[in-house]
Structure formats: structure tokens, C-alpha cells
Design a protein around this motif. Structure first.
Motif, PDB file in Angstrom:
ATOM      1  N   GLN A   1    -112.914 -50.143  78.174  1.00 13.54           N
ATOM      2  CA  GLN A   1    -111.771 -49.649  77.395  1.00 13.54           C
ATOM      3  C   GLN A   1    -111.940 -49.915  75.905  1.00 13.54           C
ATOM      4  N   TRP A   2    -113.131 -50.278  75.478  1.00  7.58           N
ATOM      5  CA  TRP A   2    -113.373 -50.590  74.074  1.00  7.58           C
ATOM      6  C   TRP A   2    -113.610 -49.362  73.204  1.00  7.58           C
ATOM      7  N   GLY A   3    -113.909 -48.237  73.778  1.00  9.70           N
ATOM      8  CA  GLY A   3    -114.218 -47.051  72.981  1.00  9.70           C
ATOM      9  C   GLY A   3    -113.058 -46.629  72.104  1.00  9.70           C
ATOM     10  N   MET A   4    -113.366 -46.277  70.852  1.00 13.55           N
ATOM     11  CA  MET A   4    -112.314 -45.910  69.913  1.00 13.55           C
ATOM     12  C   MET A   4    -111.640 -44.597  70.301  1.00 13.55           C
ATOM     13  N   ARG A   5    -112.361 -43.712  70.947  1.00 11.86           N
ATOM     14  CA  ARG A   5    -111.805 -42.398  71.295  1.00 11.86           C
ATOM     15  C   ARG A   5    -111.103 -42.385  72.646  1.00 11.86           C
ATOM     16  N   LEU A   6    -110.988 -43.537  73.281  1.00 16.17           N
ATOM     17  CA  LEU A   6    -110.285 -43.607  74.565  1.00 16.17           C
ATOM     18  C   LEU A   6    -108.797 -43.788  74.330  1.00 16.17           C
ATOM     19  N   ARG A   7    -108.023 -42.968  74.970  1.00 15.08           N
ATOM     20  CA  ARG A   7    -106.577 -43.056  74.836  1.00 15.08           C
ATOM     21  C   ARG A   7    -106.031 -44.071  75.829  1.00 15.08           C
ATOM     22  N   ASP A   8    -105.045 -44.847  75.399  1.00 14.04           N
ATOM     23  CA  ASP A   8    -104.441 -45.863  76.254  1.00 14.04           C
ATOM     24  C   ASP A   8    -103.397 -45.214  77.151  1.00 14.04           C
ATOM     25  N   THR A   9    -103.634 -45.250  78.452  1.00 13.47           N
ATOM     26  CA  THR A   9    -102.727 -44.597  79.390  1.00 13.47           C
ATOM     27  C   THR A   9    -101.486 -45.434  79.685  1.00 13.47           C
ATOM     28  N   GLN A  10    -101.477 -46.713  79.310  1.00 12.96           N
ATOM     29  CA  GLN A  10    -100.340 -47.583  79.585  1.00 12.96           C
ATOM     30  C   GLN A  10     -99.358 -47.655  78.424  1.00 12.96           C
ATOM     31  N   ALA A  11     -99.553 -46.842  77.403  1.00  7.01           N
ATOM     32  CA  ALA A  11     -98.715 -46.919  76.214  1.00  7.01           C
ATOM     33  C   ALA A  11     -97.262 -46.539  76.494  1.00  7.01           C
ATOM     34  N   ARG A  12     -97.029 -45.666  77.449  1.00  7.51           N
ATOM     35  CA  ARG A  12     -95.645 -45.245  77.742  1.00  7.51           C
ATOM     36  C   ARG A  12     -94.793 -46.381  78.260  1.00  7.51           C
ATOM     37  N   GLU A  13     -95.380 -47.281  79.040  1.00  2.63           N
ATOM     38  CA  GLU A  13     -94.617 -48.417  79.572  1.00  2.63           C
ATOM     39  C   GLU A  13     -94.467 -49.523  78.531  1.00  2.63           C
ATOM     40  N   GLY A  14     -95.320 -49.521  77.530  1.00  2.00           N
ATOM     41  CA  GLY A  14     -95.293 -50.569  76.515  1.00  2.00           C
ATOM     42  C   GLY A  14     -96.274 -51.671  76.868  1.00  2.00           C
ATOM     43  N   HIS A  15     -96.764 -52.328  75.848  1.00  2.00           N
ATOM     44  CA  HIS A  15     -97.726 -53.406  76.040  1.00  2.00           C
ATOM     45  C   HIS A  15     -97.003 -54.748  75.988  1.00  2.00           C
ATOM     46  N   PRO A  16     -97.272 -55.629  76.946  1.00  7.86           N
ATOM     47  CA  PRO A  16     -96.618 -56.936  76.907  1.00  7.86           C
ATOM     48  C   PRO A  16     -97.062 -57.706  75.663  1.00  7.86           C
TER      49      PRO A  16
END
Length: 119
Positions: free
Chosen positions: A71-86
Motif C-alpha cells: 500500500q506504499w505506492g503513491m498512485r494507490l487510492r485508499d479504499t478505507q477513506a470513506r469510513e475514516g482513519h482511526p
């Protein structure tokens, strides 16, 4: 190499680029003694914070803390962003990532990512 890979995201670099332009505008305003250039640079710098925040909330920023190497790639989108990050202040300001109290004080949440064998 550190496992924290913070700031290597589209949101981080876009916000940084806009902030550099705003800082240059503030500097030009000071050197030229121009209030409009100074105010314009400050507005652009404040806009960089908003752009970074919006990109983070749309998934182009990553959560703070340790992430797996895939998940380190800069062009990878975070799929957990909708729930929010703890633990993310930006997500909490947007009403996401509400704090979940642990049933046992001091217990480590089950969803935490374990450290690598190196650490």
C-alpha cells in the motif's frame, strides 16, 4: 527504511506544491511591500490546506501509521477513506473515523497492523 511512509501521497504532494506557490506569493508581497500580493499568497497557502484535506477525504491520502508495503505506492487510492482513519484529525474533523473505545483499558485493537519482524 521506515515503515511509516508518511506524506508520499497525491494529497501530500499536491498540497505541498500549492503551499510553495502561496509561500512564494507571500515572499513576493513582503519584498515588494505589496499588501495584495501578501494577502493573495496567504489565501493560496490556506487553500493548499483545504485541497490536501479534500484529496485525503476522497482517498488520495493515506492514514497515519504503519502500512503494509503493498500500500506504499503513491498512485494507490485508499479504499478505507470513506469510513475514516482511526487517529486521523482530518477524518475526525469531517465526521469520519469516530473513536471506538476499547472494552479493556490498554488493550490493543484487533484491527491494528502488526509490526514487521525487523522492529
Amino acid at each position: 527504511m521506515s515503515l511509516y511512509d508518511e506524506g508520499h501521497t497525491i494529497a501530500g504532494w499536491t498540497g505541498f506544491g500549492i503551499a510553495i506557490v502561496g509561500s512564494a506569493g507571500v515572499g513576493a508581497g513582503v519584498v515588494m511591500a505589496s499588501v495584495p500580493a501578501l494577502v493573495g499568497g496567504l489565501v493560496i497557502t490556506a487553500g493548499s490546506v483545504l485541497v490536501t484535506w479534500i484529496l485525503h477525504l476522497t482517498g488520495w491520502g493515506k492514514p497515519p501509521g504503519v502500512r503494509p508495503r503493498d500500500q506504499w505506492g503513491m498512485r494507490l487510492r485508499d479504499t478505507q477513506a470513506r469510513e475514516g482513519h482511526p487517529g486521523c484529525v482530518g477524518c475526525r474533523l469531517a465526521g469520519r473515523g469516530r473513536r471506538v473505545e476499547s472494552p479493556v483499558p490498554g488493550a490493543i485493537p484487533a484491527e491494528s497492523i502488526p509490526l514487521s519482524p525487523i522492529e
